[in-house]
Design a protein around this motif. Structure first.
Motif, PDB file in Angstrom:
ATOM      1  N   GLU A   1      -8.008   1.210 -16.263  1.00  0.00           N
ATOM      2  CA  GLU A   1      -7.185   2.099 -15.444  1.00  0.00           C
ATOM      3  C   GLU A   1      -6.291   1.279 -14.508  1.00  0.00           C
ATOM      4  OE1 GLU A   1      -6.706   5.387 -15.536  1.00  0.00           O
ATOM      5  OE2 GLU A   1      -7.929   5.344 -17.354  1.00  0.00           O
ATOM      6  N   ASP A   2      -6.841   0.200 -13.927  1.00  0.00           N
ATOM      7  CA  ASP A   2      -6.033  -0.666 -13.072  1.00  0.00           C
ATOM      8  C   ASP A   2      -4.912  -1.323 -13.863  1.00  0.00           C
ATOM      9  OD1 ASP A   2      -7.674  -0.040 -10.978  1.00  0.00           O
ATOM     10  OD2 ASP A   2      -8.813  -1.927 -11.013  1.00  0.00           O
ATOM     11  N   LEU A   3      -5.203  -1.694 -15.096  1.00  0.00           N
ATOM     12  CA  LEU A   3      -4.178  -2.318 -15.936  1.00  0.00           C
ATOM     13  C   LEU A   3      -3.071  -1.335 -16.267  1.00  0.00           C
ATOM     14  CD1 LEU A   3      -3.169  -4.722 -17.555  1.00  0.00           C
ATOM     15  CD2 LEU A   3      -4.652  -4.021 -19.439  1.00  0.00           C
ATOM     16  N   LYS A   4      -3.432  -0.079 -16.521  1.00  0.00           N
ATOM     17  CA  LYS A   4      -2.413   0.955 -16.782  1.00  0.00           C
ATOM     18  C   LYS A   4      -1.481   1.106 -15.587  1.00  0.00           C
ATOM     19  CE  LYS A   4      -3.665   4.884 -18.460  1.00  0.00           C
ATOM     20  NZ  LYS A   4      -4.439   6.153 -18.608  1.00  0.00           N
ATOM     21  N   THR A   5      -2.074   1.190 -14.402  1.00  0.00           N
ATOM     22  CA  THR A   5      -1.270   1.351 -13.194  1.00  0.00           C
ATOM     23  C   THR A   5      -0.372   0.141 -12.981  1.00  0.00           C
ATOM     24  OG1 THR A   5      -3.011   2.689 -12.166  1.00  0.00           O
ATOM     25  CG2 THR A   5      -1.381   1.705 -10.695  1.00  0.00           C
ATOM     26  N   TRP A   6      -0.917  -1.050 -13.193  1.00  0.00           N
ATOM     27  CA  TRP A   6      -0.147  -2.288 -13.034  1.00  0.00           C
ATOM     28  C   TRP A   6       1.042  -2.326 -13.972  1.00  0.00           C
ATOM     29  CZ3 TRP A   6       0.581  -6.332 -16.557  1.00  0.00           C
ATOM     30  CH2 TRP A   6       1.090  -7.522 -16.029  1.00  0.00           C
ATOM     31  N   MET A   7       0.845  -1.930 -15.215  1.00  0.00           N
ATOM     32  CA  MET A   7       1.928  -1.955 -16.192  1.00  0.00           C
ATOM     33  C   MET A   7       3.019  -0.946 -15.847  1.00  0.00           C
ATOM     34  SD  MET A   7      -0.227  -2.480 -19.734  1.00  0.00           S
ATOM     35  CE  MET A   7       1.238  -2.580 -20.751  1.00  0.00           C
ATOM     36  N   LYS A   8       2.613   0.244 -15.372  1.00  0.00           N
ATOM     37  CA  LYS A   8       3.609   1.252 -14.976  1.00  0.00           C
ATOM     38  C   LYS A   8       4.429   0.753 -13.797  1.00  0.00           C
ATOM     39  CE  LYS A   8       0.901   5.226 -16.565  1.00  0.00           C
ATOM     40  NZ  LYS A   8       0.161   6.442 -16.160  1.00  0.00           N
ATOM     41  N   ASP A   9       3.760   0.119 -12.818  1.00  0.00           N
ATOM     42  CA  ASP A   9       4.472  -0.433 -11.666  1.00  0.00           C
ATOM     43  C   ASP A   9       5.422  -1.532 -12.094  1.00  0.00           C
ATOM     44  OD1 ASP A   9       3.111   1.293 -10.016  1.00  0.00           O
ATOM     45  OD2 ASP A   9       1.622  -0.200  -9.359  1.00  0.00           O
ATOM     46  N   LEU A  10       5.001  -2.340 -13.068  1.00  0.00           N
ATOM     47  CA  LEU A  10       5.838  -3.430 -13.557  1.00  0.00           C
ATOM     48  C   LEU A  10       7.129  -2.889 -14.141  1.00  0.00           C
ATOM     49  CD1 LEU A  10       5.840  -6.534 -13.990  1.00  0.00           C
ATOM     50  CD2 LEU A  10       4.886  -6.112 -16.260  1.00  0.00           C
ATOM     51  N   VAL A  11       7.035  -1.766 -14.857  1.00  0.00           N
ATOM     52  CA  VAL A  11       8.219  -1.164 -15.468  1.00  0.00           C
ATOM     53  C   VAL A  11       9.119  -0.553 -14.399  1.00  0.00           C
ATOM     54  CG1 VAL A  11       9.028   0.601 -17.066  1.00  0.00           C
ATOM     55  CG2 VAL A  11       6.971  -0.697 -17.588  1.00  0.00           C
ATOM     56  N   ARG A  12       8.514   0.153 -13.479  1.00  0.00           N
ATOM     57  CA  ARG A  12       9.317   0.834 -12.457  1.00  0.00           C
ATOM     58  C   ARG A  12      10.068  -0.171 -11.578  1.00  0.00           C
ATOM     59  NH1 ARG A  12       4.356   3.962 -11.931  1.00  0.00           N
ATOM     60  NH2 ARG A  12       4.608   5.966 -12.989  1.00  0.00           N
ATOM     61  N   ASN A  13       9.454  -1.313 -11.323  1.00  0.00           N
ATOM     62  CA  ASN A  13      10.098  -2.327 -10.488  1.00  0.00           C
ATOM     63  C   ASN A  13      11.104  -3.175 -11.249  1.00  0.00           C
ATOM     64  OD1 ASN A  13       8.575  -1.541  -8.257  1.00  0.00           O
ATOM     65  ND2 ASN A  13       6.899  -2.956  -8.769  1.00  0.00           N
ATOM     66  N   GLY A  14      11.120  -3.034 -12.588  1.00  0.00           N
ATOM     67  CA  GLY A  14      12.068  -3.775 -13.396  1.00  0.00           C
ATOM     68  C   GLY A  14      11.521  -5.112 -13.863  1.00  0.00           C
ATOM     69  N   LEU A  15      12.130  -5.611 -14.939  1.00  0.00           N
ATOM     70  CA  LEU A  15      11.647  -6.847 -15.552  1.00  0.00           C
ATOM     71  C   LEU A  15      12.499  -8.066 -15.207  1.00  0.00           C
ATOM     72  CD1 LEU A  15      10.867  -5.525 -19.152  1.00  0.00           C
ATOM     73  CD2 LEU A  15       9.340  -5.663 -17.187  1.00  0.00           C
ATOM     74  N   VAL A  16      13.587  -7.853 -14.478  1.00  0.00           N
ATOM     75  CA  VAL A  16      14.527  -8.944 -14.236  1.00  0.00           C
ATOM     76  C   VAL A  16      13.878 -10.118 -13.512  1.00  0.00           C
ATOM     77  CG1 VAL A  16      16.686  -9.573 -13.079  1.00  0.00           C
ATOM     78  CG2 VAL A  16      16.462  -7.348 -14.183  1.00  0.00           C
ATOM     79  N   ASN A  17      13.006  -9.818 -12.551  1.00  0.00           N
ATOM     80  CA  ASN A  17      12.410 -10.910 -11.765  1.00  0.00           C
ATOM     81  C   ASN A  17      11.068 -11.382 -12.315  1.00  0.00           C
ATOM     82  OD1 ASN A  17      10.928  -8.687 -11.169  1.00  0.00           O
ATOM     83  ND2 ASN A  17      10.922  -8.988  -8.935  1.00  0.00           N
ATOM     84  N   VAL A  18      10.705 -10.975 -13.524  1.00  0.00           N
ATOM     85  CA  VAL A  18       9.436 -11.402 -14.116  1.00  0.00           C
ATOM     86  C   VAL A  18       9.375 -12.910 -14.311  1.00  0.00           C
ATOM     87  CG1 VAL A  18       8.052 -11.334 -16.229  1.00  0.00           C
ATOM     88  CG2 VAL A  18       8.836  -9.213 -15.188  1.00  0.00           C
TER      89      VAL A  18
END
Length: 264
Positions: free
Chosen positions: A147-164
């Motif tokens: 469940e924590d991983l799901k939330t983390w992945m959704k946040d990663l998408v919402r914040n964008g991938l440019v600064n990954v």
């Protein structure tokens, strides 16, 4: 006491064919200077090449052998010969009190047997209820980690991938450690594999999106639960705990196919 063993059964106790042949050669009265028995044991003195005869004894309760000869075979030819002779001609053995060396050996065997039995009695039985509780707790830890991983992945998408790329060193390792803490080793391994992506150029966007897209699938649950569920039935039951989307969460703007260029 009568011996309920046939010659064939005694031969099966021999370590090899040579011992059988030698044992049969000693199963004659002329080879023994003493033959005696009690209710529990048979013993004898077999004259060898040395000055003193070999002392051989047999525990009749569970057929165990003792001999003073230097042979490393077990049972040795003297033990086999004595047992074969007693099985064939018990009347040759005089009923007598056990000598000290036989009594000491039998007492040692009794003490060893008692020690094993006491150890078995003292061993605590498996607490199946506690075992099931630990298994369930571990199972729940994995589900919580997922469940924590799901939330983390959704946040990663919402914040964008440019600064990954600039955060990649810690971004995936921190979440991988969270999966290790949750006992989801399979998911931790996939997250750490993402760190190996080369973030030079533009190709990393497609590779990152592809790997995360494959991670966010029903397989995510299976990877996390595989170490908890020891068989297929339990894995199938575990897969019913939650409903997972076939891809990225709708409305998140995450779609691996939409960002990959059309390569014809």
């Amino acid at each position: 006491m009568p011996l309920n063993l046939t010659e064939e059964q005694i031969i099966q106790l021999a370590p090899d064919a040579a011992s059988v042949k030698a044992g049969k050669g000693l199963a004659v009265p002329g080879k023994w200077v003493l033959l005696a028995c009690s209710e529990r044991a048979v013993w004898g003195h077999c004259q060898g090449s040395g000055k003193n005869p070999y002392q051989t004894a047999i525990d009749l309760n569970d057929i165990a052998f003792k001999c003073s000869c230097p042979s490393r075979k077990f049972p040795c030819k003297h033990g086999l010969g004595l047992l074969l002779l007693f099985a064939a001609k018990p009347e040759l053995f005089e009923q007598a009190e056990e000598p000290d060396w036989v009594t000491a050996w039998l007492a040692k065997r009794e003490a060893k047997t008692e020690k094993k039995e006491q150890k078995a009695r003292n061993e605590k039985p498996v607490d199946t209820a506690a075992q099931a509780k630990r298994q369930e707790k571990r199972h729940q830890n994995i589900l919580n980690g997922i469940e924590d991983l799901k939330t983390w992945m959704k946040d990663l998408v919402r914040n964008g991938l440019v600064n990954v790329p600039e955060r990649a060193d810690n971004l995936f390792e921190n979440m991988a450690r969270r999966m290790v803490d949750a006992h989801a080793q399979g998911l931790a391994g996939r997250l750490r594999a993402i760190e190996e992506i080369s973030f030079l150029g533009d190709e990393w966007k497609y590779e990152l999106t592809d790997r995360l897209g494959k991670l966010y699938t029903p397989e995510m649950k299976q990877m996390g639960l595989e170490e908890v569920s020891p068989n297929k039935k339990e894995k199938d039951e575990a897969s019913c705990y939650a409903s997972w989307p076939n891809g990225f969460p709708s409305g998140s703007g995450w779609n691996s196919s939409s960002v990959r260029p059309n390569r014809r």
